[in-house]
Design a protein around this motif. Structure first.
Motif, mmCIF file in Angstrom:
data_model
loop_
_atom_site.group_PDB
_atom_site.id
_atom_site.type_symbol
_atom_site.label_atom_id
_atom_site.label_comp_id
_atom_site.label_asym_id
_atom_site.label_seq_id
_atom_site.Cartn_x
_atom_site.Cartn_y
_atom_site.Cartn_z
ATOM 1 N N UNK A 37 0.843 -1.198 0.000
ATOM 2 C CA UNK A 37 0.000 0.000 0.000
ATOM 3 C C UNK A 37 0.872 1.239 0.000
ATOM 4 N N UNK A 85 13.956 -13.966 6.860
ATOM 5 C CA UNK A 85 13.897 -13.813 8.321
ATOM 6 C C UNK A 85 15.252 -13.584 8.989
ATOM 7 N N UNK A 127 3.884 0.405 2.479
ATOM 8 C CA UNK A 127 3.944 -0.576 3.565
ATOM 9 C C UNK A 127 3.292 -1.866 3.067
ATOM 10 N N UNK A 128 3.649 -2.942 3.708
ATOM 11 C CA UNK A 128 3.003 -4.219 3.383
ATOM 12 C C UNK A 128 3.028 -5.097 4.616
ATOM 13 N N UNK A 129 2.150 -6.080 4.589
ATOM 14 C CA UNK A 129 2.108 -6.995 5.740
ATOM 15 C C UNK A 129 3.339 -7.890 5.711
ATOM 16 N N UNK A 130 3.856 -8.112 6.878
ATOM 17 C CA UNK A 130 5.026 -8.992 7.042
ATOM 18 C C UNK A 130 4.588 -10.098 8.003
ATOM 19 N N UNK A 131 4.633 -11.333 7.512
ATOM 20 C CA UNK A 131 4.098 -12.448 8.293
ATOM 21 C C UNK A 131 5.211 -13.151 9.062
ATOM 22 N N UNK A 132 4.960 -13.353 10.326
ATOM 23 C CA UNK A 132 5.893 -14.144 11.132
ATOM 24 C C UNK A 132 5.446 -15.598 11.078
ATOM 25 N N UNK A 133 6.385 -16.479 11.111
ATOM 26 C CA UNK A 133 6.091 -17.877 10.842
ATOM 27 C C UNK A 133 6.871 -18.756 11.809
ATOM 28 N N UNK A 134 6.245 -19.834 12.219
ATOM 29 C CA UNK A 134 6.890 -20.778 13.130
ATOM 30 C C UNK A 134 6.585 -22.183 12.621
ATOM 31 N N UNK A 135 7.612 -23.041 12.559
ATOM 32 C CA UNK A 135 7.372 -24.373 11.980
ATOM 33 C C UNK A 135 6.350 -25.184 12.765
ATOM 34 N N UNK A 136 6.109 -24.811 14.013
ATOM 35 C CA UNK A 136 5.190 -25.625 14.818
ATOM 36 C C UNK A 136 3.729 -25.270 14.572
ATOM 37 N N UNK A 137 3.441 -24.017 14.268
ATOM 38 C CA UNK A 137 2.047 -23.626 14.075
ATOM 39 C C UNK A 137 1.837 -22.674 12.891
ATOM 40 N N UNK A 142 1.831 -19.465 10.443
ATOM 41 C CA UNK A 142 1.843 -18.008 10.650
ATOM 42 C C UNK A 142 1.314 -17.715 12.047
ATOM 43 N N UNK A 174 3.443 -4.604 10.134
ATOM 44 C CA UNK A 174 3.584 -3.822 8.905
ATOM 45 C C UNK A 174 5.052 -3.527 8.660
ATOM 46 N N UNK A 175 5.493 -3.874 7.474
ATOM 47 C CA UNK A 175 6.851 -3.557 7.060
ATOM 48 C C UNK A 175 6.793 -2.282 6.215
#
Lengths: 249, 752
Positions: free
Chosen positions: A60, A215, B654-664, B666, B671-672
Motif C-alpha cells: 500500500x 527472516x 507498507x506491506x504486511x510482514x508475516x511471522x512464521x513458526x514451523x510448529x504452528x 503463521x 507492517x513492514x
C-alpha cells in the motif's frame, strides 16, 4: 549620488528575485509520493502437507488505507511439467492447492496474476532429503549429546522442535549449518539448558535460502525472497521426524 | 622546497616598524595604511597591528598613518643607515560611522594578503543582524556564502558541503570542540559582547591551520580597554550579560559573563506563589582576558573560558523525590600567549593552551529500586604552538611555526558497581608549517606557497599537506584568486552529523587501523571592489574527500563504537557569490550559494541531509530617518533568506510482514515499511524574513540602547522534517515546523 552607488545592489537583487521566482515555481509543492503498489505473497512449501497454501496480498502506498488480502488473483503453482491453479479459501484467507507432491532438490515456481498489478513470479528449490543419525526412535537424548544428520542439499537453515506426545510444545531452536560439512552437528547443550524430561517427537526442518533471507539475513530484512515483480516470501522446507526420550538435566 | 627569493641587501637603508592601536581603548588596528609622504614607500599593519617599512634611504621623512574612521596621524622621523626606528602610534577615532572602518580594513587586506574564501566579522556585524533572542556569532556566519544550516533553529555550520565536525573552531587559540551547545544548540559558546572579530576561512585555508577538512573559524576576543574602565550590561529575554574592561598597570583586562535566568524567575515565582514548579535548566559562560605589556616588544595575554549547561531534574510533586537526572556539558579552556618582536623583522607568538569539553549524565534512584547510572565523557587538549613571522623585505614575508598537541579522550560508563566501561585514548600530534607570501610582481601578482607536516602518534604516521594561494590583480580593483590545498583530520565524531538536533558531538581519534580522512580543495575566484565600499566575490570551488569515517545515521548515542563507522569518500562542488555594500546610512550584503554535495558508502553515492542546492541571504540595514518619531536615528535591519529543500528519505509504502513458526505456521503479522532512498525526496522551499530595530537611549544617566527583534515576520511555516504516525490508518505524515508563529524578542544594553 546615492542612487548610482546603490544601482549594482538593486540590480543584483532583482536578478536574484527573478531567479527565485523560477525556482519557487519548480520546488514549492510538497514532493509527490512516487510508488506503484505491488503484489505481496507469502508461502512456505512443506513436504508434510498435501496441499500448499499461498497468501496473496499487496503493498500500500503510505497514504492509502489498508485493505484485506486479495481474493481474486490467478495463482498457479508448478514444478517440472506439473502445475496446479490454487483456489481462494475465504475461511483461511489464502489460496490452497489440490494435492501437490513436492520433490526435494527440485525448483517449484509460483505465478500470480492480478489486474492492476505487475505479474509476480517466484521460485524456490526444495531442500534435499536428509537422514537423522541421532537420535533415532528409542534413543535417549541428553544435554551432552549431539544431534547428527546428513546435510540437506540447498538448506540454509535448520530448526529443531520438540513436541510432547501429549501435544504440548517443548524446546525449540534454529541452527545455521556449516555448509562445508557433510554432516550436521547440533550440540544439544549449546541450545538448551532448562531441565526437560519425557517422550518427545522431534521435528527437524531444513529451509531453503529464501526463507533464511526473509527472516535471518543481516541488515535490513529482505522483502523480496525468491520473488520478482512484487515482494514477499516464496520459500520451502523439508521436514524429517524422529522421537526420543529427552533427559535434559 | 619553498620559494625563497634572492635577497638583495641594500646597506644604505634603514627601516621603521611598530604597532598601531586605537587611542580610545588600546585595541590593535589591523590593516592600517602607512606611508612615507612624497615617496612610494609604504606598508600596512598585519592582523596583529604590526607593521614594518623596509629599505628606506637615510634621511628625514614624514610618516602618515591612515585608517578610515580614525584621524590621520603624521610624524616626522629620521631614518639612519642600517638602523630600525621603532614607532608605535595610537589613532583617535573620528566621527565617521564604524561600518566604514571595516570596509577600509577589508580593502587594505584585499591589497595586502593572498586569502581565498576568507570572511572577516566584527562585533558590529554580529550584533546588527536580526537574531533570535540575542546576537550570536554562529547565527551571523550562517548568513555567509557557502554556509548551510539544516533548519530555522540549527546552530551548526555546514560549510561548502562539509559536516560540522570538519570545521576547526578556535577561541584565542583554544580549540573549541562543540561551539554550539547552549540551550540545545540555540546559542553558541561565544558571548557576543566579548568577541572582537572573527575570521572564517570557508576553504583553502593556509598552512598555519590544520587538523580539519573543511574550514577554520578563528574567534578573537576583544583586547580589553587599556585607557579607561568601561562596561556593558545587557538584558535579553533569555540571558543577562555583563562585560567589564579596563586598564591594569602595563596592560588591560576584560571580563564577560552570561547566564540564562529563566530558571531564577521560575524559582522566584515558586517562592512567592508557592507553586510546585521549577525549570531545571540553565547555562552560563564566563570569559576573562588579561593583557600585560612589560615592554613595547613583549605582550602576554592570558585568556580563560568556562561555559556550562546544567540540566538537573528531579520530581517535585512528592515530598520525597524518587529519582534525579542530571546532565552537564560545557567547554573550558585557558591559553597563555606571548607575543614578542624579536627584531623589527622577526615577530613571534608562543601560545600554550588547555581546553576541555565535558559531558556528564547522572541518573540517581533515590529509592534504590533500580541501579544508578553515571555516564561521563570528556576531551582534553594540551597545545603548545609557536608562530613566527619574518619580514624578508617589502615583497616577501615568511611565516613558520610548530605545534604540539596532546589529546586525551576518555569515556566512562558506570552502572553502580556492576558494569563499568572505562576507556581512554591518548594521541599526540606534532605539526610544523611554513608559508611564504611573495609579491612576484608588486601590486599585481602574489603567491603564498605553504607546507604543513604532521606527525600523528596513532600508527606513527607522517603526512605532508601542501597549500598554495595565488592572487593576480589584473586591474587595481579586481583580483583573480586561486587556492589549492590538502587537508587531513585526526579527530572525528562518532555521532551522525546529519542529525536534525544534536547538542554536542562525541569525538574519537582516528585509530591506527583507520586511514586518515583527507580532503583536497581547489578554489578559483574573482574579487572585485566596485568602489571603496562595495565588494563583490564569486568563487567556484571543488572539494574531494577520501577516507571519510561516516557514522551511521542513527548513531546518536552517548558513546558509539568507532567500529561502527563506515569508510567512505565524496565530493562537494559549488559557487559562492557575495556582494557587500556599506554606505553611511545603509549597509547590507547578498550572499548566494549553489552547491552539490555527495558522499559515497559501499552502496553508492548519496546526498547527505545538509546538501542544500540553493541558499540565498539578503541582509539590509538602514538608519531610520529623522522624520520618524521615537525611532529616529535608530537602525532597522532585515534579513531575508531563501533556500531550496534538503534531501530526506520518505516512507513511501507498507506491506504486511508475516511471522512464521514451523510448529504452528503463521503466528503474527506486522507492517513492514518501504522507504525511499535516503535522498530521494527534498523538503519544500524555506524562506523567512527577520527584523531588528535598535535605538540608542539614556537611562539612569548612562548610554545604552534597546532593541526589538521579530523572527519569521510573515509567519512562513518552514518544514524542518517529517515524521510518520502509524497509529492511524492510513498513516499520517506530520510536518514539523520549528517557528510556527512570528517570534518577538527584546532587550536592552547599558554602557558605563
Amino acid at each position: 549620488m546615492r542612487t548610482s552607488k546603490a544601482r549594482p545592489f538593486i540590480s543584483a537583487l532583482l536578478i536574484f528575485l527573478g531567479s527565485l521566482l523560477l525556482l519557487h515555481n519548480g520546488c514549492e509543492n510538497d514532493a509527490d509520493l512516487q510508488y506503484e503498489p505491488q503484489l505481496n505473497v507469502f508461502g512456505v512449501l512443506s513436504n508434510l502437507q498435501q496441499s500448499q497454501e499461498i497468501i496473496v496480498d499487496r503493498t500500500y502506498r503510505i497514504d492509502e488505507p489498508a485493505g484485506p488480502v486479495i481474493d481474486d488473483a490467478f495463482v498457479v503453482l508448478s514444478r517440472n511439467n506439473f502445475s496446479d491453479t490454487l483456489e481462494f479459501s475465504y475461511s483461511n484467507e489464502r489460496y490452497i492447492s489440490g494435492p501437490f507432491t513436492l520433490l526435494p532438490e527440485v525448483t517449484h515456481e509460483l505465478l500470480v496474476v492480478k489486474e492492476g498489478f505487475d505479474t509476480l513470479h517466484a521460485a524456490t528449490t526444495m531442500p534435499g532429503n536428509f537422514i537423522i543419525f541421532f537420535p533415532v526412535y528409542g534413543d535417549t537424548l541428553t544435554l551432552q549429546d549431539t544431534i547428527l544428520l546428513t546435510q540437506s542439499i540447498g538448506a540454509a537453515l535448520y530448526s529443531i522442535a520438540f513436541t510432547q506426545n501429549t501435544g504440548g510444545y517443548g524446546p525449540f531452536a534454529w541452527h545455521e549449518p556449516d555448509p562445508s560439512d557433510t554432516l550436521v552437528h547440533i550440540p544439544v547443550g549449546e541450545y538448551w539448558d532448562e531441565p526437560v524430561e519425557g517422550y518427545f517427537t522431534i521435528y527437524i526442518v531444513a529451509y531453503d535460502s529464501n526463507f533464511y533471507d526473509y527472516y535471518f539475513a543481516e541488515g535490513d530484512s529482505i522483502i523480496q525472497a525468491g520473488v520478482t515483480g512484487g515482494v514477499g516470501l516464496f520459500g520451502s522446507m523439508w521436514t524429517r521426524v524422529t522421537s526420543s526420550y529427552v533427559l535434559f538435566q | 622546497m619553498y620559494l625563497i627569493p634572492l635577497i638583495i641587501l641594500l646597506n644604505a637603508s634603514g627601516s621603521v616598524s611598530g604597532f598601531v592601536s586605537d587611542a580610545s581603548n588600546g585595541e590593535r588596528l589591523a590593516y592600517t595604511n602607512i606611508y612615507l609622504e612624497n615617496t612610494i614607500l609604504g606598508s600596512a599593519t598585519n592582523d596583529k597591528g604590526y607593521y614594518i617599512i623596509h629599505k628606506i634611504p637615510p634621511g628625514h621623512y614624514t610618516i602618515i598613518f591612515s585608517y578610515i574612521g580614525y584621524e590621520n596621524i603624521s610624524r616626522d622621523i629620521i631614518i639612519e643607515e642600517n638602523r630600525n626606528l621603532t614607532l608605535n602610534v595610537e589613532l583617535n577615532p573620528s566621527a565617521i560611522e564604524i561600518d566604514e572602518i571595516t570596509v577600509s580594513a577589508e580593502r587594505t587586506r584585499f591589497e595586502q594578503t593572498v586569502e581565498v574564501s576568507h570572511i572577516l566579522f566584527t562585533q558590529r556585524e554580529i550584533t546588527s543582524v536580526p537574531r533570535l533572542f540575542e546576537g550570536d556569532l554562529i547565527k551571523t556566519l550562517q548568513l555567509m556564502p557557502g554556509v548551510v544550516t539544516m533548519h530555522d533553529l540549527s546552530n551548526k555550520l555546514h560549510i561548502r558541503g562539509g559536516s560540522p565536525d570538519e570545521n576547526l573552531v578556535l577561541l584565542d587559540g583554544i580549540t573549541v570542540y562543540n561551539p554550539s551547545t547552549h540551550l540545545a544548540g540555540l546559542f553558541s559558546t561565544f558571548n557576543p559582547d566579548a568577541v572582537g572579530y572573527a575570521e572564517l576561512y570557508a576553504g583553502g585555508f593556509p598552512a598555519n591551520y590544520g587538523d580539519r577538512l573543511s574550514s577554520v573559524l578563528s574567534v578573537n576576543t576583544k583586547e580589553g580597554n587599556s585607557k579607561e574602565f568601561a562596561g556593558t550590561v545587557s538584558l535579553g529575554l533569555v540571558t543577562t550579560r555583563l562585560l567589564i574592561e579596563g586598564p591594569i598597570p602595563k596592560g588591560s583586562f576584560l571580563l564577560s559573563a552570561r547566564r540564562s535566568y529563566f530558571d531564577a524567575l521560575v524559582w522566584l515565582y515558586d517562592k512567592i506563589r508557592n507553586r510546585d514548579i521549577s525549570l531545571p535548566y540553565y547555562f552560563y559562560d564566563v570569559m576573562a582576558k588579561v593583557n600585560f605589556n612589560p615592554s613595547p616588544e613583549n605582550r602576554f595575554t592570558l585568556t580563560g573560558l568556562s561555559g556550562t549547561d546544567v540540566l538537573d531534574f528531579q520530581e517535585i510533586d512528592t515530598e520525597a523525590p524518587d529519582e534525579r537526572i542530571g546532565l552537564e556539558w560545557g567547554n573550558r579552556g585557558v591559553s597563555l600567549r606571548w607575543r614578542r618582536v624579536f627584531t623589527p623583522k622577526f615577530y613571534g607568538e608562543i601560545v600554550g593552551a588547555w581546553s576541555n569539553f565535558l559531558t556528564e549524565l547522572r541518573y540517581e534512584d533515590l529509592d534504590d529500586s533500580t541501579e544508578n547510572l553515571n555516564l561521563y565523557e570528556d576531551i582534553i587538549d594540551y597545545t603548545i604552538k609557536c608562530d613566527f613571522s619574518y619580514f624578508w623585505g617589502e615583497n616577501h614575508t615568511m611565516e613558520f611555526g610548530i605545534e604540539g598537541k596532546q589529546s586525551t579522550i576518555g569515556y566512562n560508563w558506570d552502572f553502580e558497581e556492576d558494569i563499568t566501561l572505562d576507556q581512554e585514548h591518548d594521541i599526540g600530534l606534532i605539526a610544523s608549517y611554513v608559508k611564504s607570501k611573495i609579491f612576484l610582481i608588486p601590486s599585481v601578482l602574489s603567491i603564498q606557497p605553504g607546507l604543513r607536516s604532521i606527525y600523528y602518534s596513532e600508527g606513527k604516521r607522517l603526512l605532508c599537506d601542501p597549500r598554495l594561494g595565488i592572487k593576480y590583480l589584473f586591474k587595481p580593483n579586481t583580483a583573480l584568486n586561486f587556492a589549492f590545498g590538502k587537508y587531513s583530520q585526526f579527530i572525528i565524531t562518532v555521532n551522525s552529523q546529519e542529525s536534525y538536533f544534536s547538542i554536542f558531538d562525541f569525538w574519537r581519534p582516528v585509530d591506527e587501523e583507520q586511514a586518515i580522512p583527507t580532503a583536497y580543495h581547489a578554489i578559483a575566484g574573482i574579487e572585485q571592489w566596485f568602489d571603496e565600499k562595495t565588494k563583490f566575490t564569486i568563487e567556484p570551488y571543488y572539494k574531494k574527500y577520501y577516507n571519510l569515517l561516516i557514522p551511521t545515521e542513527d548513531d546518536i548515542y552517548f558513546s558509539a563504537p568507532t567500529e561502527s563507522l563506515q569508510l567512505g569518500d565524496g565530493y562537494s562542488a559549488g559557487v559562492d557569490v557575495f556582494l557587500k555594500k556599506t554606505l553611511k546610512d545603509i549597509f547590507g550584503w547578498i550572499s548566494y550559494s549553489i552547491s552539490f554535495t555527495k558522499r559515497r558508502l559501499e552502496e553508492g553515492y548519496y546526498s547527505p541531509r545538509y546538501d542544500r542546492r540553493h541558499n540565498l541571504n539578503i541582509v539590509l540595514g538602514i538608519t531610520i530617518p529623522k522624520s520618524i518619531p521615537l525611532l529616529k536615528n535608530g537602525t532597522l535591519s532585515t534579513r531575508w533568506y531563501f533556500a531550496t529543500g534538503l534531501p530526506y528519505a520518505q516512507d513511501i509504502a507498507r506491506h504486511r510482514y508475516y511471522y512464521w513458526d514451523p510448529r504452528w505456521g503463521i503466528n503474527d503479522m506486522d507492517w513492514e515499511i518501504i522507504s525511499s532512498a535516503r535522498d530521494a525526496y527534498r523538503l519544500p522551499l524555506s524562506h523567512r524574513l527577520d527584523l531588528h530595530i535598535e535605538k540608542n537611549m539614556r537611562l539612569f544617566g548612562l548610554d545604552g540602547s534597546w532593541y526589538i527583534d521579530v523572527i519569521n515576520v510573515y509567519n512562513r511555516k518552514n518544514i524542518a522534517f517529517y515524521t510518520m504516525d502509524y497509529d492511524v490508518d492510513p498513516p499520517e505524515i506530520n510536518k514539523y515546523v520549528l517557528l510556527p508563529v512570528p517570534i518577538p524578542s527584546f532587550g536592552f544594553n547599558l554602557r558605563f
